[in-house]
Motif scaffolding. Structure first.
Motif, PDB file in Angstrom:
ATOM      1  N   THR A  45      -1.666   8.901  -3.191  1.00 19.31           N
ATOM      2  CA  THR A  45      -0.796   7.738  -3.035  1.00 19.31           C
ATOM      3  C   THR A  45       0.626   8.120  -2.696  1.00 19.31           C
ATOM      4  N   ASP A  74       4.056   6.227  -2.460  1.00 24.51           N
ATOM      5  CA  ASP A  74       4.732   4.717  -2.417  1.00 24.51           C
ATOM      6  C   ASP A  74       6.231   4.990  -1.793  1.00 24.51           C
ATOM      7  N   GLU A 127      -3.121   7.005   0.577  1.00 23.44           N
ATOM      8  CA  GLU A 127      -2.821   5.336   0.384  1.00 23.44           C
ATOM      9  C   GLU A 127      -1.392   5.268   0.387  1.00 23.44           C
ATOM     10  N   VAL A 141       1.978   2.792   0.273  1.00 24.26           N
ATOM     11  CA  VAL A 141       2.383   1.714  -0.288  1.00 24.26           C
ATOM     12  C   VAL A 141       3.791   1.266   0.307  1.00 24.26           C
ATOM     13  N   GLU A 169      -4.201  -4.085   1.772  1.00 27.61           N
ATOM     14  CA  GLU A 169      -3.479  -5.332   1.388  1.00 27.61           C
ATOM     15  C   GLU A 169      -2.247  -5.591   2.349  1.00 27.61           C
ATOM     16  N   ARG A 194      -0.478  -2.126   1.688  1.00 30.88           N
ATOM     17  CA  ARG A 194      -1.177  -1.072   1.334  1.00 30.88           C
ATOM     18  C   ARG A 194      -2.256  -0.550   2.436  1.00 30.88           C
ATOM     19  N   ARG A 229      -4.817   2.581   3.831  1.00 34.57           N
ATOM     20  CA  ARG A 229      -5.584   3.937   3.636  1.00 34.57           C
ATOM     21  C   ARG A 229      -5.424   4.391   5.004  1.00 34.57           C
TER      22      ARG A 229
END
Length: 90
Positions: A7, A9, A36, A38, A64, A71, A73
Motif C-alpha cells: 500500500t 498512500d 494499492e 491511495v 474506490e 484507491r 490496484r
C-alpha cells in the motif's frame, strides 16, 4: 505463490515526490504482485504515464472512486516472452 500487495498512500506526500515514489515502489514489485495506491484525486495522469513508460507491463483496477479517497490496484505483469526488460529498467 502468495500475492503481495504493497500500500502506497500518497495523500500526505508532496505532489512533486508522488510519481517518483510510485514508480520506484512499482519497480521493486515481483511480477504478479500489486501496489494499492491511495490518493486524494483521480490518478488518471499517472495511468497515462504508466501507459507511456511501461506499456503492457501493468494492470490497473479502481477499487474506490472518490470523491475524497481514490484507491487503485496496480499489478505488475510478467514480462512478455522475448522481452529484454526484467522489470527494473524504469
Amino acid at each position: 505463490m502468495t500475492l503481495t500487495v504493497t500500500t502506497v498512500d500518497v495523500r500526505t506526500i508532496v505532489p512533486r515526490e508522488r510519481h517518483p515514489l510510485i514508480f520506484s515502489t512499482f519497480a521493486k514489485l515481483e511480477p504478479g504482485d500489486a501496489m494499492e495506491l491511495v490518493n486524494d484525486h483521480d490518478p488518471k495522469p499517472l495511468y497515462y504515464q504508466f501507459q507511456a513508460e511501461l506499456p503492457g507491463a501493468f494492470g490497473w483496477d479502481y477499487l474506490e472512486r472518490g470523491p475524497e479517497v481514490w484507491r487503485v490496484r496496480i499489478v505488475k505483469l510478467a514480462p512478455a516472452a522475448g522481452s529484454t526488460c526484467c522489470g527494473s529498467c524504469h
